[in-house]
Structure formats: C-alpha cells, structure tokens
Design an enzyme around this catalytic site. Structure first.
Site, short mmCIF file in Angstrom:
data_model
loop_
_atom_site.label_atom_id
_atom_site.label_comp_id
_atom_site.label_asym_id
_atom_site.label_seq_id
_atom_site.Cartn_x
_atom_site.Cartn_y
_atom_site.Cartn_z
N SER A 1 1.04 -1.31 0.09
CA SER A 1 0.15 0.02 0.15
C SER A 1 0.66 1.19 0.00
O SER A 1 0.34 2.34 -0.21
CB SER A 1 -0.89 0.08 1.19
OG SER A 1 -0.17 0.03 2.55
N LYS B 1 -6.12 4.81 7.87
CA LYS B 1 -5.02 5.58 7.43
C LYS B 1 -5.28 7.02 7.29
O LYS B 1 -4.36 7.94 7.79
CB LYS B 1 -4.39 4.80 6.01
CG LYS B 1 -3.78 3.48 6.21
CD LYS B 1 -3.54 3.00 4.76
CE LYS B 1 -2.78 1.75 5.16
NZ LYS B 1 -2.61 1.04 3.64
#
Length: 811
Positions: A658, A701
């Site tokens: 990611s 996040k």
C-alpha cells in the site's frame, strides 16, 4: 496547478461516509420489529449445513469455516438442534462384565432409558440372591443332605480302618489310634504286650510278630491311600449339592428377570452368564457380611466382589426427547473418547469396567458433535483419534500411551462401541485450507464445507433484516428499545466495520457488545430508549479504552521523537500511511518515506528488505518501481541509477504494497530534484503502468494522518491522496467529515500516478510527445533528463582509456 489538477477536485464530505436515514427505516423503535426469520446473510452456509446434516454417511461431516465473531457457533448449533429435534433418541450404552475374561468387558445397547432399569434390576437381583442363597444354604434340607454326604464319608473311612483293625486282632495284633496317626502292637490274651515283655520274647516269636505287623501296615497304607479319593468324591458331591441348591435359587430369581428382558437377546444372554457366575461363586456370597451387600444405591460401596455384577451406565438417554447435540469446548484425548480411571488398593493402581467413563463421542453417539477445529488440533492425539473413530465407525477406549508404546497400568480392553455420528468442526478458513492441503484424510471425512460470509450487501432489504436482528438482540438481552436513529448509527458502524459503505459487517459478537454498552450509557443518562448519541458514546468509550498506544504514538510525533513533517516541501521525502492493529483495535499512523539516488547500475535497494524487516509483498511493490522506471523513461539507454528507499524510524516489520505509490513519488522526487508537499500524505499500490490500485485500511490511514495534522493545527493545506477505487470503502469518523466540510482537510481520489505527482509537486506531470520526449518544464521531463544524464555519466565512466597501437604479427 495544471488543468489536470484543477479538474481533480477533493471529495465532498457527503462521499466520505454512508449515513443511513433513520426516517427511511420505517419504525420508531425496535419494539415494533419482529425477529428475523433466520441467520442474516448466511444462505450459502445454511444450504451446506442442510446438505451435510441430511446425508446419513459418516464421511459427509461438516467443516463450518469463517472468521470468528460472526455467530458461526450459534448458527451451527441452532441448525443442528433443529435437525436433531426430528431424529429419534438413540440407545443407552452400558458396560457389563465378561465373566470369561474380566479384562474385556462387554458393551450392550439398550433402548433409551432402559439402561437405568437394567442397573437397578441387577442391583435388586443381587440383594435377592444374597438373601435367597443364605436361606437356601441354612435350610434344614440342605444341612441334612450335606450331613448325610459327610456322614457317608466318615462311615466309609471308618469301615476301612475297622477291616484293618479286625484283621490285626485276628493275627493277635492291636491297632492303636493316636493324635499323630496309627500304630500296631502285639497282644497277649487281649492285652497289649508292654515293650519290655516284647523284648523278652524269643527271637522267632519277635520275627513272626514283625512280619505280621508289616503285612498289616501294607493293608493300612492301602486303606489310607484310598481315602483322599473318597474325600475328593465327597467334596465333588458337596459342590454339586451347593451348585444344585444355588442353581435352583439363581434360576428362579434370574428367570423372572430374564422374562422382563426377553425382547433384548443380548441382555438375556448376559443374565444367563450372570446366573452361571453366581452359581460358581455361591460360597463367596455366603461369606460376605450382610452390611456389605449392594443396595439400590449401587455396588461402589459394597464388597469388592460384587463389582463384577455391576452395570456401568456409560450413556443414559432417560428423559431425552430427540437425538443428542453435544458441543465439546475442550476436546482433549480423554474428553473425546473417554477414559479408564484407577483407584489405589494396597498401594497399587487397580481398575475395573465400572471405572470406564464416557467421552464426547459416546454422549453424541447417534446424534451430532460440534467441535472447535483449532482446539481439537491443539489437543495432543485428539485429531488422529477422531479420524480413526470416524473411519472405523467405532469408539475404542484406550490410553494415549498405548499408541506411543509406553508402559501403562491399564488392564482393561473394553469392547468397542459402534459409532453413528455427524461431526461439525467450526474453524477459520486458513485452518480449513491447511488441512485440505496437508492432511489427505481430511476431505475424505469432511466432505461438506459450510462457508460463512463476514458481511452482506447494504441494500434496503438487508438493512431491514439487520434492524430486525438488532431488535431481536435487544429483546433477548432485556435492554431498552433502540430508536431508528440508534439503529441507523449501528448500521453506519457495521459499514465501517466491513470497510465498505456498500456492505454491512456480520460481526454479531461485537454488535451484541455494542448494544449492551449503548444501553448502559442510555441508563446512565436516565433515558427510556437508546438514542444515536448513546451508541456514539459507546463507540467513543470503546475507542478510548483501546487507544492508549495510538495516543502514545501521537505524543511521540508531537514531541518530534517520531519525526513526521506536515508543512513545507522536501525532495525525496513523503508521508506514507500504515495501519497498526493490536487486540482488535486498528489505527493509522504516518510514516516518513525517504529516497536517495545517484548514478549506478539500475538497482533500487529496499532497505527494509535488506535488513529483513520487509515482507515479500512489500518487496514486490518496491520491485514494481524498477519496472515503472524502465518502461517510462530513457527507453534508448540503460537504467543507470542507484537508489535506496526506506521507512524512516521503522523498528518493526513492514508488509504490504500500500506504500508503493508513495515510494514511487519519493523516488521520482529524488531523481528529478523536485520537492514534495509535506502537508499531504499518500497511500495506494501502484502497478508498472502507473495505475493506482486499492488498498486496505483506508479509513484508519486517513484518520491517522488527520489526527497528526489536527494535533498541530489544520489550516486547509493538509490532506490525503488515496486510490479512486477505494472511494466505496470510505466510512470516515465524524471529526474528519466535519473538517472536510469546513475545507480544513482534503481528500483526493486518484487512479494514476500522474495525478498524484501534480498534487504533490504543483508541476504538470507531462505526457510523452510524438517525438518521444516529455514537454519542457514537466515533472516527467525532469526525471527523464536526470536518468539520461546518469546513463551518459555511466557510459563516460565506463569508457576505456586510449588504446595502444596494435602490434603487427608475423605469419
């Protein structure tokens, strides 16, 4: 800004979360809703369960797979109970003595509830036998017959001695009897001759008397030698008399009991064997004190001899109305197949069949057994034992030491119990796949996989059923009614839990806990119903309980112990985003990713991988960067750079791809010498074509970087760049949505790395022109120029010095 970035607008606050409309739910409180018709969203698993439970084969057992917390156990047990309610009650199982070999007790199957009857009947029979045998052996008839037999022996013995005595008298010899035996002595005129007179007789007379005594001694010896045979014959007659007497008593008492059990041939045969053993041991019955005779309470407190006649009720089905359903939460070896206990007698361990104890397989025999797969595999020998029992179709009780070849004190080999059972294992998917891959016997026994979904679509029909599920939980837990707004807040959290605004999490365990806690907050506030704010308070309290580590990380960032820049511009540095999950609580945190470049051989070094902190997926993401560089820049020259990438201040493992988009931006920035905005963070996976792909943990996040920026003060410059394909997954917290609505924080969704480049640098990314070059002043032009310069330097660096003139060679 360019036209591309101008067209790329930040996401509006309305797109950052799915907020259900309470008015659209169609009810005021959950009191108005009926319970759901069945488990929510598990139709696939229910169909598999129905198939596996309906097929009456021992190899069509079931493995229920899915993540924990979605109600697998409850659904499985409910479906199994429903199926079992239509099945008949199976047999009782008892252990009885094998009178020909007490080490190998027999097992009997009896109709449900009759095991108790047999045990009580045998106990009653033992008491009756003791009384009847005592009466029979103390009766006048028995005594008379016994005395007659004993008298006949005495008379026969006396007659033999009398014949010897008469013969001795005829020969003038007296037969003397004493406590130590018999002796012969000469007589004179009917009187025994004293020793001194015998010595005074002439020698011929003494020799004649000695010869006569020798003949008489042979006659006496012959008579005495016949007497042991007469004694044995008499004992045999007495034994036959005792057997006959005991037989009459036992036959009479057992015959009545046998007629009661004549419909069960195996029980009738056992009663016949018991009768014969009683007859053989009738004298033992007479020697045992009356207070040690068994009562209806059992043989355990009676004389040890009577234990051989006890009935060990292994499985008692009395009072049951349908097939058994057993959930064994501790499937150890003994608890699974049973055990043989021991007791201490005179310092030694002894046992008998009354000390055989059943296991879960016995209790579930004829029905259904539910086990936790992980616990079963964690218990030594349990998995192999279960498979062996299913393959053989029988339960054989033994100690675990037998299979290991170790010494054991067990002296019993019970007859195996026939097994007819359906086993349901409940476990996670990984365990199912591992067993299917590495245990060739697994799929032969567990042919049906019931796969449970962890989430469902959030359509109107599913939302309505979810509300009914909440209402059912509220009623079962005895809680205050939930308003439509409170249910809407639960639906929002379920979507957040699923990580998808178009899905609802089926984590019912967590939902029950949340419902209870929301009710508690409503009670503390003195509310009659649970409102949305009470659900919010419960969520905030839960987050508060679990967020200590997150707060410590934020504190370290605030104090610059963990350095994260949120202002300014830096070359080769970018804020990446990661997720930490501990104890079921996940939170995001920014990570400073830096890149350094110089001329080299085209190698991009992943420092995390070099020190073995990077996982394989992360390393793959870094290798993709090399593919991107080779495909997009200086196609006519070799890639000639040496680059390093690192997660700064990372002290643990790094896994996942990611951060590959952020790493690519940092790498390109370092090559081009163009600074990146530190007020932005980036997450997303990139492929070799520069497309940004979806990643996991998007909400955590974004919130992780938001919290850092909010801690330092939001000024409208901060934001996060995320993959466009993650837009359906955004279920952000209210604090983030409020900041976005006030334009204090922004979120951009991109699907190409060029869009991210323009957001972070303010430069146009630039598209390759017809002549193969990038536009002047574009970001890609700067990268391409620098890589071309690296290649030229490398060519110059590697070019050989001026060569000497070639030397002429002779032919």
């Amino acid at each position: 800004m360019t036209a591309t970035t101008d067209a790329l607008k930040p996401l509006p606050a309305e797109e950052l979360c799915w907020v259900p409309d309470p008015a659209a739910l169609g009810f005021a409180t959950t009191d108005e809703l009926p319970p759901p018709d069945g488990p929510l969203g598990q139709q696939r698993a229910l169909e598999a369960l129905a198939l596996g439970l309906a097929i009456p084969r021992r190899d069509h057992n079931i493995y229920a797979l899915g993540p924990a917390g979605i109600g697998r156990h409850g659904i499985v047990l409910a479906e199994v109970e429903r199926r079992a309610s239509t099945q008949p009650v199976p047999a009782d199982w008892v252990h009885v003595a094998n009178f020909t070999d007490l080490r190998r007790p027999k097992v009997l199957a009896l109709p449900a509830g009759r095991g108790r009857e047999l045990r009580q009947d045998v106990l009653q029979l033992l008491g009756d036998l003791v009384d009847a045998l005592i009466n029979a052996f103390e009766s006048q008839e028995f005594r008379s017959r016994r005395q007659l037999i004993e008298k006949e022996l005495e008379e026969r013995q006396e007659e033999a001695i009398r014949r010897v005595e008469e013969e001795a008298r005829r020969r003038g010899i007296a037969l003397l009897r004493s406590p130590v035996g018999f002796a012969f002595a000469p007589m004179v005129q009917g009187r025994v001759l004293p020793p001194e007179q015998f010595e005074a007789l002439p020698e011929p007379a003494r020799e004649r008397i000695a010869a006569e005594v020798e003949v008489l001694q042979e006659m006496l010896q012959q008579a005495l030698e016949e007497m042991p045979a007469w004694v044995r014959e008499t004992r045999a007659r007495l034994r036959r008399l005792a057997d006959e007497t005991a037989g009459h008593v036992a036959n009479y008492l057992v015959a009545g009991l046998r007629r009661r059990w004549q419909d069960l041939p195996e029980v009738a045969a056992y009663l016949d064997e018991l009768r014969d053993d009683v007859v053989r041991h009738a004298e033992v019955f007479l020697q045992i004190p009356r207070e040690l005779v068994p009562t209806r309470a059992g043989v355990e407190d009676a004389h040890p001899f009577f234990r051989r006649y006890g009935v060990n009720l292994l499985v008692d089905r009395a009072g049951e109305t349908h097939a058994p359903v057993v959930y064994e939460d501790d499937p150890t070896f003994d608890r699974l197949i049973g055990r043989i206990e021991h007791r201490v007698e005179m310092g030694a361990l002894v046992t008998d069949f009354l000390m055989i104890r059943p296991g879960a397989l016995h209790r579930a025999n004829g029905g259904y057994l539910v086990l936790d797969a992980a616990k079963l595999l964690a218990a030594p020998l349990s998995w192999e034992t279960l498979k062996r029992a299913l393959f053989r179709g029988e339960i054989r009780i033994h100690t675990p030491f037998e299979g290991l070849g170790l010494a054991t004190t067990v002296t019993l080999e019970p007859e195996p119990v026939p097994l007819a059972i359906k086993v349901v294992l409940v476990g996670d998917r990984l365990l199912y796949w591992l067993l299917a891959e590495f245990d060739p016997e697994f799929l032969r026994l567990f042919r049906v996989a019931a796969d449970f979904d962890e989430d469902i679509a959030s359509g109107p029909a599913e939302v309505a059923v979810y509300a009914r599920l909440v209402a059912d939980m509220v009623r079962r837990e005895g809680l205050r009614p939930f308003t439509a707004a409170a249910v809407a807040r639960l639906l929002e959290h379920a979507a957040r839990r699923a990580g998808d605004r178009e899905r609802l999490s089926l984590a019912t365990r967590e939902l029950v806990e949340l419902v209870r806690e929301a009710d508690w907050h409503a009670g503390r506030a003195g509310a009659a119903v649970v409102e949305a704010e009470h659900v919010g308070a419960a969520l905030q309290a839960r987050e508060r309980r679990l967020s200590r580590l997150r707060e410590r990380v934020l504190e370290q960032i605030r104090r610059d112990i963990l350095y994260v820049a949120t202002t300014g511009e830096v070359v080769g540095q970018i804020n990446g985003l990661s997720v930490m999950e501990l104890g079921g609580f996940a939170f995001g945190r920014p990570n400073r990713i830096t890149a350094r470049v110089r001329m080299g051989s085209g190698q991009v070094v992943d420092i995390e991988r070099e020190v073995k902190l990077g996982g394989p997926i992360h390393s793959k993401g870094v290798l993709v960067l090399s593919g991107y560089l080779m495909a997009h820049y200086v196609p006519d020259l070799p890639l000639s750079l040496a680059a390093s990438l690192v997660f700064e201040q990372s002290y643990g493992g790094v896994e996942g791809d990611s951060a590959s988009a952020a790493e690519l931006l940092a790498l390109l920035s370092a090559i081009a010498g163009v600074p990146l905005r530190q007020s932005l963070a980036m997450t997303g996976a990139v492929d070799q074509h520069g497309h940004i792909r979806a990643i996991g943990g998007i909400n955590e996040k974004i919130e992780g970087f938001f919290d850092v920026c909010a801690m330092r003060g939001l000024d409208g410059s901060h934001g996060v760049v995320v993959p466009a394909s993650n837009r359906p997954h955004m279920m952000l917290a209210p604090r983030v949505r409020e900041a976005v609505a006030q334009s204090l924080f922004r979120i951009w969704a991109v699907d190409r790395i060029d869009q991210a480049i323009e957001l972070f640098t303010g430069l146009p990314a630039g598209a390759r022109q017809a002549d193969g070059s990038f536009p002047e002043g574009s970001f890609h032009r700067r990268v391409d120029d620098q890589l071309r310069q690296f290649a030229l330097w490398r060519q110059r660096f590697g070019a050989p010095a001026e060569a000497p003139a070639p030397r002429e060679e002779r032919p």
